[in-house]
Design a protein around this motif. Sequence first.
Motif, PDB file in Angstrom:
ATOM      1  N   SER A  60      -6.516   0.311  10.129  1.00 30.45           N
ATOM      2  CA  SER A  60      -7.161  -0.824  10.676  1.00 30.45           C
ATOM      3  C   SER A  60      -6.452  -2.211  10.741  1.00 30.45           C
ATOM      4  N   ARG A  61      -5.112  -2.136  10.137  1.00 33.17           N
ATOM      5  CA  ARG A  61      -4.258  -3.296  10.331  1.00 33.17           C
ATOM      6  C   ARG A  61      -3.413  -3.064  11.635  1.00 33.17           C
ATOM      7  N   ARG A  62      -2.776  -4.336  11.721  1.00 30.74           N
ATOM      8  CA  ARG A  62      -1.728  -4.500  12.752  1.00 30.74           C
ATOM      9  C   ARG A  62      -0.526  -4.988  12.162  1.00 30.74           C
ATOM     10  N   TYR A  63       0.541  -4.351  12.370  1.00 29.01           N
ATOM     11  CA  TYR A  63       2.039  -4.761  11.833  1.00 29.01           C
ATOM     12  C   TYR A  63       2.677  -5.242  13.104  1.00 29.01           C
TER      13      TYR A  63
ATOM     14  N   ASP B 179       0.820  -1.361   0.095  1.00 34.54           N
ATOM     15  CA  ASP B 179      -0.053   0.025  -0.103  1.00 34.54           C
ATOM     16  C   ASP B 179       0.910   1.210  -0.049  1.00 34.54           C
ATOM     17  N   TYR B 180       0.401   2.330  -0.585  1.00 39.85           N
ATOM     18  CA  TYR B 180       1.212   3.641  -0.572  1.00 39.85           C
ATOM     19  C   TYR B 180       0.224   4.702  -0.046  1.00 39.85           C
ATOM     20  N   ALA B 181       0.566   5.397   0.690  1.00 39.58           N
ATOM     21  CA  ALA B 181      -0.038   6.428   1.497  1.00 39.58           C
ATOM     22  C   ALA B 181       0.842   7.588   2.013  1.00 39.58           C
ATOM     23  N   ASP B 182       0.394   8.694   2.426  1.00 38.50           N
ATOM     24  CA  ASP B 182       0.896   9.765   3.359  1.00 38.50           C
ATOM     25  C   ASP B 182       1.370   9.164   4.655  1.00 38.50           C
ATOM     26  N   ALA B 183       2.734   9.015   5.139  1.00 41.84           N
ATOM     27  CA  ALA B 183       2.968   8.630   6.325  1.00 41.84           C
ATOM     28  C   ALA B 183       2.447   9.277   7.613  1.00 41.84           C
ATOM     29  N   CYS B 184       1.948  10.608   7.152  1.00 40.35           N
ATOM     30  CA  CYS B 184       1.295  11.487   8.303  1.00 40.35           C
ATOM     31  C   CYS B 184      -0.336  11.314   8.430  1.00 40.35           C
ATOM     32  N   GLU B 185      -0.960  10.888   7.402  1.00 40.99           N
ATOM     33  CA  GLU B 185      -2.126  10.808   7.267  1.00 40.99           C
ATOM     34  C   GLU B 185      -2.562   9.480   6.654  1.00 40.99           C
ATOM     35  N   LEU B 186      -2.226   8.338   7.522  1.00 39.58           N
ATOM     36  CA  LEU B 186      -2.647   7.150   6.990  1.00 39.58           C
ATOM     37  C   LEU B 186      -3.960   6.871   6.838  1.00 39.58           C
ATOM     38  N   PRO B 187      -4.467   6.122   5.926  1.00 35.44           N
ATOM     39  CA  PRO B 187      -5.797   5.773   5.381  1.00 35.44           C
ATOM     40  C   PRO B 187      -6.305   4.551   6.509  1.00 35.44           C
ATOM     41  N   ASP B 188      -7.603   4.351   6.434  1.00 36.63           N
ATOM     42  CA  ASP B 188      -8.210   3.325   7.292  1.00 36.63           C
ATOM     43  C   ASP B 188      -7.513   1.961   6.925  1.00 36.63           C
TER      44      ASP B 188
END
Length: 180
Positions: free
Chosen positions: A55-58, A42-51
Amino acid sequence: MQVTGVESELPAAAFRGGALCSCWAGAAGGAGGLDHDDAETDYADACELPDRITSRRYDLVFSNSVLEHVGGYERRRRMAEAVRAIAPNYWAQTPYRYFPVEPHWIAPGMQFLPVPARVFVARKWPLAYNPGRTYEEAMKRVLTTDLVGRAEMRYLFPDATIRAERLAGLTKSIIAVGRG
């Protein structure tokens, strides 16, 4: 094993600015590695992560030389909050503000200069990793590179151990290591 990484080099078509969160989720492969056949990205802004990411745990978040590029204190705070929220274990490294050589331009003391002087150095310094050819490019690079000190790192990652990476006895980078 669920692993996520944070990168600062962004595919232009995938993201508009800031830091990229590149999340990998997959089964552990041979020799302790990730089985890339089962990996998702997945790619996203690290400061505004999408659901879809929050919603996942790493099991682990890995960030190497990204925190100083996200765009000011508030965005650094949001990135640190996101790192701490999605995984109990993390490794977040950033160049140390008080190392005598600015690592992006390999210029002694550049990080302590006023913005116009840093822009001048960014355009003219021959050792720059990624020099700004035009005034606009140099200004953008200077304004999106803000080195962090130990106090801020401790504040951003209060539950972490702050470690130092040294070169010739001087702290070159600082690392927040979280173990949940």
